[in-house]
Design an enzyme around this catalytic site. Structure first.
Site, PDB file in Angstrom:
ATOM      1  N   CYS A   1       0.805  -1.227   0.000  1.00  0.00           N
ATOM      2  CA  CYS A   1       0.000   0.000   0.000  1.00  0.00           C
ATOM      3  C   CYS A   1       0.837   1.277   0.000  1.00  0.00           C
ATOM      4  CB  CYS A   1      -0.976  -0.003   1.174  1.00  0.00           C
ATOM      5  SG  CYS A   1      -0.219  -0.041   2.816  1.00  0.00           S
TER       6      CYS A   1
ATOM      7  N   HIS B   1      -2.138   1.035   7.223  1.00  0.00           N
ATOM      8  CA  HIS B   1      -2.594   0.982   5.827  1.00  0.00           C
ATOM      9  C   HIS B   1      -2.834   2.399   5.314  1.00  0.00           C
ATOM     10  CE1 HIS B   1      -4.119  -1.015   2.301  1.00  0.00           C
ATOM     11  NE2 HIS B   1      -5.279  -0.385   2.383  1.00  0.00           N
TER      12      HIS B   1
ATOM     13  N   HIS C   1      -6.109   1.672  -3.387  1.00  0.00           N
ATOM     14  CA  HIS C   1      -5.092   1.179  -2.462  1.00  0.00           C
ATOM     15  C   HIS C   1      -4.674  -0.218  -2.875  1.00  0.00           C
ATOM     16  CE1 HIS C   1      -7.973  -1.385   0.040  1.00  0.00           C
ATOM     17  NE2 HIS C   1      -8.761  -0.758  -0.811  1.00  0.00           N
TER      18      HIS C   1
END
Length: 184
Positions: free
Chosen positions: A82, A134, A146
């Protein structure tokens, strides 16, 4: 008197007809405009309102990466995580160098609540952790791109129960940092 009325009527009809033709020309030009067509395409494919798709380069970049598998520490289209995905977007689309991991990137932003996010802002999550784990890039209409650890590069909705539960904050890169990074 009748001749004047008929002549006036013909002139009015010609003017209205010409105005109508101009409007149709503008509409067809608008539809044939490549950026407008690209906006329409990306808004449909990515589920984002057309008026939110102002950065065609951003959507094109994301589209080229959709489906890329997740790989922790990866940074290529064979596999990416990510933060590397977000770093690549900022590098290629915004010509801005950002740090490599989501916690470090968070130190570069002005935190924002969900309702103040704009296209290109960052979204941060604390997934089963006390620290940020994240990151993604906001597209508009509560959608973000993402690299998901289970699905690879995808577009998700912040209102999905999973992401809503773990959403921490949004963020916009601090302008001063952006300029410093570009100069280096």
């Amino acid at each position: 008197m009748i001749k004047k009325f008929l002549l006036s009527t013909i002139i009015v009809l010609c003017v209205l007809s010409a105005a109508n033709a101009q409007t149709k020309t503008k509409e067809s030009t608008k539809l044939e405009d490549p950026d407008n067509l690209a906006s329409q395409y990306f808004s449909q494919v990515m589920g984002v309102a057309m008026d939110a798709t102002s950065n065609i380069k951003l959507y094109k970049f994301i589209y080229e990466w959709i489906g890329t598998p997740y790989r922790f520490g990866g940074n290529t289209q064979k596999g990416i995580d990510c933060s590397a995905f977000t770093k690549a977007i900022y590098d290629k689309v915004f010509n801005t160098t950002i740090l490599r991991n989501s916690r470090d990137i968070f130190s570069m932003v002005n935190p924002l609540p969900k309702d103040e996010l704009k296209e290109g802002d960052l979204v941060f999550f604390k997934i089963k952790s006390r620290s940020i784990t994240h990151i993604g890039i906001y597209l508009g209409d509560n959608r973000f791109a993402h690299a998901s650890s289970t699905r690879g590069v995808v577009i998700s909705n912040l209102n999905e129960p999973y992401y809503s539960r773990y959403f921490y904050k949004g963020g916009r890169i601090v302008e001063g940092l952006k300029e410093d990074l570009i100069e280096e």
